[in-house]
Enzyme design. Structure first.
Site, PDB file in Angstrom:
ATOM      1  N   GLY A   1      -1.456   3.311  -2.032  1.00  0.00           N
ATOM      2  CA  GLY A   1      -2.841   2.944  -1.751  1.00  0.00           C
ATOM      3  C   GLY A   1      -3.798   4.116  -1.683  1.00  0.00           C
ATOM      4  N   GLU A  33       9.086   4.537  -2.938  1.00  0.00           N
ATOM      5  CA  GLU A  33       7.634   4.587  -2.793  1.00  0.00           C
ATOM      6  C   GLU A  33       7.245   5.710  -1.839  1.00  0.00           C
ATOM      7  OE1 GLU A  33       5.679   0.558  -3.543  1.00  0.00           O
ATOM      8  OE2 GLU A  33       6.659   0.338  -1.618  1.00  0.00           O
ATOM      9  N   ASN A  92       3.027  -6.442  -5.390  1.00  0.00           N
ATOM     10  CA  ASN A  92       3.021  -6.643  -3.941  1.00  0.00           C
ATOM     11  C   ASN A  92       1.580  -6.893  -3.524  1.00  0.00           C
ATOM     12  OD1 ASN A  92       3.293  -6.539  -1.195  1.00  0.00           O
ATOM     13  ND2 ASN A  92       3.863  -4.363  -1.094  1.00  0.00           N
ATOM     14  N   LYS A  98       0.488  -7.823  -0.741  1.00  0.00           N
ATOM     15  CA  LYS A  98       0.252  -7.496   0.676  1.00  0.00           C
ATOM     16  C   LYS A  98      -0.552  -8.627   1.349  1.00  0.00           C
ATOM     17  CE  LYS A  98       0.629  -2.706  -0.600  1.00  0.00           C
ATOM     18  NZ  LYS A  98       0.373  -1.312  -0.298  1.00  0.00           N
ATOM     19  N   HIS A 140       9.316  -2.120   3.433  1.00  0.00           N
ATOM     20  CA  HIS A 140       8.098  -1.477   2.937  1.00  0.00           C
ATOM     21  C   HIS A 140       7.581  -0.489   3.977  1.00  0.00           C
ATOM     22  CE1 HIS A 140       4.007  -0.872   1.574  1.00  0.00           C
ATOM     23  NE2 HIS A 140       4.442  -1.237   0.376  1.00  0.00           N
ATOM     24  N   GLU A 146       4.751   0.045   5.083  1.00  0.00           N
ATOM     25  CA  GLU A 146       3.817  -0.536   6.053  1.00  0.00           C
ATOM     26  C   GLU A 146       4.571  -1.270   7.166  1.00  0.00           C
ATOM     27  OE1 GLU A 146       1.463  -2.504   3.074  1.00  0.00           O
ATOM     28  OE2 GLU A 146       0.816  -0.534   2.375  1.00  0.00           O
ATOM     29  N   SER A 185       0.395   3.762  -6.104  1.00  0.00           N
ATOM     30  CA  SER A 185      -0.764   3.943  -6.985  1.00  0.00           C
ATOM     31  C   SER A 185      -0.429   3.870  -8.474  1.00  0.00           C
ATOM     32  CB  SER A 185      -1.475   5.260  -6.660  1.00  0.00           C
ATOM     33  OG  SER A 185      -1.955   5.243  -5.329  1.00  0.00           O
TER      34      SER A 185
END
Ligand code: PGA
Length: 275
Positions: free
Chosen positions: A198, A192, A38, A40, A122, A124, A238
């Site tokens: 991250g 996730e 991904n 991003k 996701h 985010e 991560s």
């Protein structure tokens, strides 16, 4: 004949009971390992060409399915540079085919330019762009109807984990998907944990396996035993070359969704984590 069949069943039950944890059950599960990158909102023409070059020249495990989630504007560019066997995903898509939705793209458009996947839900998108469980599920349904494959993301925040609500949260997110998705064949779920995305704080293999096993059971109880046995569940948060091998040994981890490390050459080692 009947006796023979019974014997085969008993033997395979015995085999699973005795060896499944030691000999990497997921290798025997028939679920093909699936690793998504991904990217991003990262990359430009130069850096994307470099990553695609790395992926084209490296030996990639043929037993791993690889999918790259690329920024929409570079999808066609990346498609032309990536090896054919690497899948291409949009990082989002709206819930209808076309119309007055400024700034959005549709699954039909993704398909038109050669993408075959889309990443939806996701964290985010959920946290920053306030996407609800329901909207995400509607997007997933529409993308599947249009013939795209979907990486359906779920995961709990640190606050939710510390309050002991991890299972409740992922069950709620799965439930929303399940209300819209009728056929799970083209779906991969990405678990996730938000606190691991991250942050450099990966879930331990045991922490990840615990939630994956819960999800497997949830699927069996709420969808079907077949879907539970065949649906691939990726871990994301991560993942690096340094921790991928240990995570990949867990019986219910069927791949990864990788952010930061998918922009680096070490992504190849993550793809090959099962070798
Ligand atoms: P990360 O991101 O690997 O950088 O933690 C994972 C993701 O957001 O999919």
């Amino acid at each position: 004949m009947k006796v023979r069949r019974r014997l085969v069943q008993q033997t395979s039950r015995w085999f699973y009971a005795n060896f499944s944890t030691d000999c990497n059950e997921s290798n025997m599960s028939g679920r093909k390992f699936c690793v998504g990158g991904n990217w991003k909102m990262n990359g430009d023409q130069k850096s994307i060409a470099d990553i695609c070059k790395t992926l084209s020249s490296a030996p990639l495990d043929p037993n791993t399915e690889v999918v790259i989630g690329c920024p929409a504007i570079y999808l066609m560019y990346a498609r032309n540079l990536l090896p054919c066997e690497v899948g291409l995903a949009g990082q989002n898509a709206y819930k209808v085919e076309k119309g007055a939705f400024t700034g959005e793209i549709s699954p039909a458009m993704l398909k038109d330019i050669g993408a075959d996947w889309v990443i939806l839900g996701h964290s985010e998108r959920r946290a920053i762009f306030k996407e609800s469980d329901e909207l995400i599920a509607e997007k997933a349904q529409h993308a599947l109807d249009q013939g795209l494959k979907v990486i359906a993301c779920i995961g709990e925040t640190l606050e939710e984990r510390e309050a002991g609500k991890t299972n409740e949260v992922v069950a709620r997110q799965m439930c929303a998907y399940a209300q819209k998705i009728k056929d799970w064949q083209n779906v991969v779920v990405a678990y996730e944990p938000v606190w691991a995305i991250g942050t450099g704080k990966t879930a331990t293999p045991d922490q990840a396996q615990e939630v994956h096993a819960f999800l497997r059971q949830w699927l069996s109880d709420n969808i079907s035993k077949d879907v539970s046995a065949s649906l691939r569940i990726q871990y994301g948060g991560s993942v690096t070359a340094a921790n991928a091998k240990e995570l990949a040994k867990k019986p219910d981890i069927d791949g990864f969704l990788v952010g930061g490390a998918s922009l680096k050459p070490e992504f190849v080692e993550i793809i090959n984590a099962r070798q």
